[in-house]
Design an enzyme around this catalytic site. Structure first.
Site, PDB file in Angstrom:
ATOM      1  N   ASP A  33      19.662  -5.261 -29.248  1.00  0.00           N
ATOM      2  CA  ASP A  33      19.852  -3.520 -29.168  1.00  0.00           C
ATOM      3  C   ASP A  33      19.351  -2.639 -27.879  1.00  0.00           C
ATOM      4  OD1 ASP A  33      18.456  -2.756 -30.546  1.00  0.00           O
ATOM      5  OD2 ASP A  33      20.175  -1.871 -31.859  1.00  0.00           O
ATOM      6  N   GLY A  34      17.759  -2.465 -27.512  1.00  0.00           N
ATOM      7  CA  GLY A  34      17.148  -1.999 -27.231  1.00  0.00           C
ATOM      8  C   GLY A  34      16.673  -0.925 -27.872  1.00  0.00           C
ATOM      9  N   GLU A  35      16.766  -0.647 -28.935  1.00  0.00           N
ATOM     10  CA  GLU A  35      16.162  -0.237 -29.471  1.00  0.00           C
ATOM     11  C   GLU A  35      14.048  -0.622 -30.259  1.00  0.00           C
ATOM     12  OE1 GLU A  35      17.204   0.157 -33.766  1.00  0.00           O
ATOM     13  OE2 GLU A  35      18.646   1.140 -33.531  1.00  0.00           O
ATOM     14  N   GLN A  90      11.269  20.963 -18.154  1.00  0.00           N
ATOM     15  CA  GLN A  90      12.648  21.932 -18.843  1.00  0.00           C
ATOM     16  C   GLN A  90      12.425  22.584 -19.715  1.00  0.00           C
ATOM     17  OE1 GLN A  90      15.974  18.529 -19.334  1.00  0.00           O
ATOM     18  NE2 GLN A  90      15.016  17.214 -18.506  1.00  0.00           N
ATOM     19  N   HIS A 122       2.850  21.841 -18.489  1.00  0.00           N
ATOM     20  CA  HIS A 122       3.403  22.273 -16.934  1.00  0.00           C
ATOM     21  C   HIS A 122       3.486  23.920 -16.936  1.00  0.00           C
ATOM     22  CE1 HIS A 122       5.644  22.528 -13.366  1.00  0.00           C
ATOM     23  NE2 HIS A 122       6.665  23.442 -13.781  1.00  0.00           N
ATOM     24  N   ASP A 160       2.708  25.682  -4.406  1.00  0.00           N
ATOM     25  CA  ASP A 160       3.287  26.494  -5.136  1.00  0.00           C
ATOM     26  C   ASP A 160       2.609  27.911  -5.668  1.00  0.00           C
ATOM     27  OD1 ASP A 160       3.541  27.085  -8.078  1.00  0.00           O
ATOM     28  OD2 ASP A 160       5.118  24.604  -7.602  1.00  0.00           O
ATOM     29  N   LYS A 184       7.293  27.756  -2.067  1.00  0.00           N
ATOM     30  CA  LYS A 184       8.558  25.956  -2.481  1.00  0.00           C
ATOM     31  C   LYS A 184       9.312  26.642  -2.908  1.00  0.00           C
ATOM     32  CE  LYS A 184       7.847  22.781  -5.710  1.00  0.00           C
ATOM     33  NZ  LYS A 184       7.138  22.242  -6.481  1.00  0.00           N
ATOM     34  N   ARG A 186      12.528  24.870  -4.830  1.00  0.00           N
ATOM     35  CA  ARG A 186      13.636  23.712  -5.149  1.00  0.00           C
ATOM     36  C   ARG A 186      15.119  23.479  -5.608  1.00  0.00           C
ATOM     37  NH1 ARG A 186      11.751  19.175  -6.971  1.00  0.00           N
ATOM     38  NH2 ARG A 186       9.299  19.568  -7.519  1.00  0.00           N
TER      39      ARG A 186
HETATM   40  C1  R5P Z   1       6.500  22.288 -10.050  1.00  0.00           C
HETATM   41  O1  R5P Z   1       6.413  22.652 -10.371  1.00  0.00           O
HETATM   42  C2  R5P Z   1       5.260  20.696 -10.242  1.00  0.00           C
HETATM   43  O2  R5P Z   1       4.206  21.807 -10.151  1.00  0.00           O
HETATM   44  C3  R5P Z   1       5.070  20.094  -9.021  1.00  0.00           C
HETATM   45  O3  R5P Z   1       5.088  20.294  -8.258  1.00  0.00           O
HETATM   46  C4  R5P Z   1       6.123  19.079  -9.448  1.00  0.00           C
HETATM   47  O4  R5P Z   1       6.749  18.488 -10.615  1.00  0.00           O
HETATM   48  C5  R5P Z   1       6.172  18.000  -8.450  1.00  0.00           C
HETATM   49  O5  R5P Z   1       7.079  17.643  -8.343  1.00  0.00           O
HETATM   50  P1  R5P Z   1       7.561  15.989  -6.931  1.00  0.00           P
HETATM   51  O6  R5P Z   1       6.144  15.347  -6.702  1.00  0.00           O
HETATM   52  O7  R5P Z   1       8.630  15.202  -7.495  1.00  0.00           O
HETATM   53  O8  R5P Z   1       8.021  16.911  -5.665  1.00  0.00           O
END
Ligand code: R5P
Length: 287
Positions: A33-35, A90, A122, A160, A184, A186
């Site tokens: 079932d994928g588990e 996220q 991150h 960025d 940058k 996004r």
């Molecule tokens: C975003 O804030 C991260 O520091 C990276 O710049 C980002 O995750 C890079 O994603 P991608 O390679 O998809 O542009």
């Protein structure tokens, strides 16, 4: 014992050697079932050090299973090392109705971990989402090691403003060069807009430094700008070389000279090991 997640087998082995701990056998299985099932049939220790990059949903489930399996096998202390923490981007609810996914994942891990070690998450603030003690390892400076010694008038650029600390770390470790950043914006997971930095890249070797290269959209756009500005060679250095989908092709077509990454994500470009830094962090928290 060191317990490797499926995505971190080389790093777990390097860590086992570095701190002279045995490496547990882990069996991975998948039901019809994928588990998934991750088991530690020979685990026999009071302390488990699980090393598991969570670069997929399966990897997250596997990590939770490993934490539970070692407790079942008698571990009284669980140290969870997450070399690359997926879902960390996220880290807030970006729109009404969105989850704070990084918090949800951290809370799930906290149910089974006494201590957590993260490598360049991150955002460092993510550590507050965990219940227990969190150690953050900064591996950015190690990215200077494989760069050629003879970079010409090097310029270290982050894509960025948020990543400029990483560029400064690599520049400091390299020993010479200037640091600047792009602007940058996004628009979506794959659509980013990069505005060139003020620094003149003409006839210079440029190193773009970021925490993650995922789809490669950010870095490939930066490489394109730099090459049209007359840069000599453009390198990319990142802690977590996820390189999903057609990232490699995008970067190659943009004219990248070399990609340098660490083994938090095990790819062919993962030529810098974070094992010594993680070993130091693990030994510090388990004294
Ligand atoms: C975003 O804030 C991260 O520091 C990276 O710049 C980002 O995750 C890079 O994603 P991608 O390679 O998809 O542009």
């Amino acid at each position: 014992m060191i317990v490797p997640g499926a995505s971190s087998q080389a790093l777990a082995a390097a860590l086992a050697r570095a701190i002279d701990e045995p490496l547990a056998a882990v069996e991975y299985d998948r039901f019809p079932d994928g588990e998934t099932l991750a088991a530690v049939p020979d685990f026999d220790d009071d302390r488990a050090i699980i090393v598991a990059t969570t670069d997929s949903n399966d990897a997250w489930v596997e990590l939770l299973q490993l934490q539970d399996a070692v407790r079942e096998a008698g571990a009284t202390e669980v140290v969870t090392v997450i070399p690359y923490m997926g879902y960390a981007r996220q880290d807030k609810a970006f729109e009404d109705g969105h989850p704070v996914s990084a918090r949800a994942m951290a809370q799930a891990v906290s149910t089974g971990a006494d201590r957590v070690v993260l490598v360049n998450p991150h955002e460092d603030d993510i550590s507050s989402f965990f219940d227990g003690h969190v150690t953050i390892v900064d591996a950015a400076a190690n990215l200077a090691d494989p760069l050629p010694d003879d970079l010409d008038d090097p310029l270290f650029l982050s894509p960025d403003a948020g990543a400029i600390d990483l560029a400064e770390s690599v520049c400091d470790a390299y020993g010479r060069g200037d640091v600047d950043y792009f602007e940058k914006v996004r628009h979506s997971g794959t659509d980013v807009e990069i505005t060139p930095s003020d620094a003149d890249a003409t006839d210079r070797d440029v190193v773009i430094v970021d925490d993650i290269i995922a789809t490669g959209s950010t870095v490939s756009q930066a490489v394109t700008h730099l090459n049209s500005d007359g840069a000599r060679n453009v390198f990319a250095a990142c802690v977590h070389p996820l390189l999903v989908r057609n990232a490699r092709t995008k970067l190659e077509r943009a004219g990248i000279e070399q990609i340098v990454g660490t083994d938090t994500v095990e790819r062919d470009v993962s030529i810098v090991s974070v094992a010594p830094s993680v070993a130091a962090a693990v030994e510090a928290v388990t004294q």
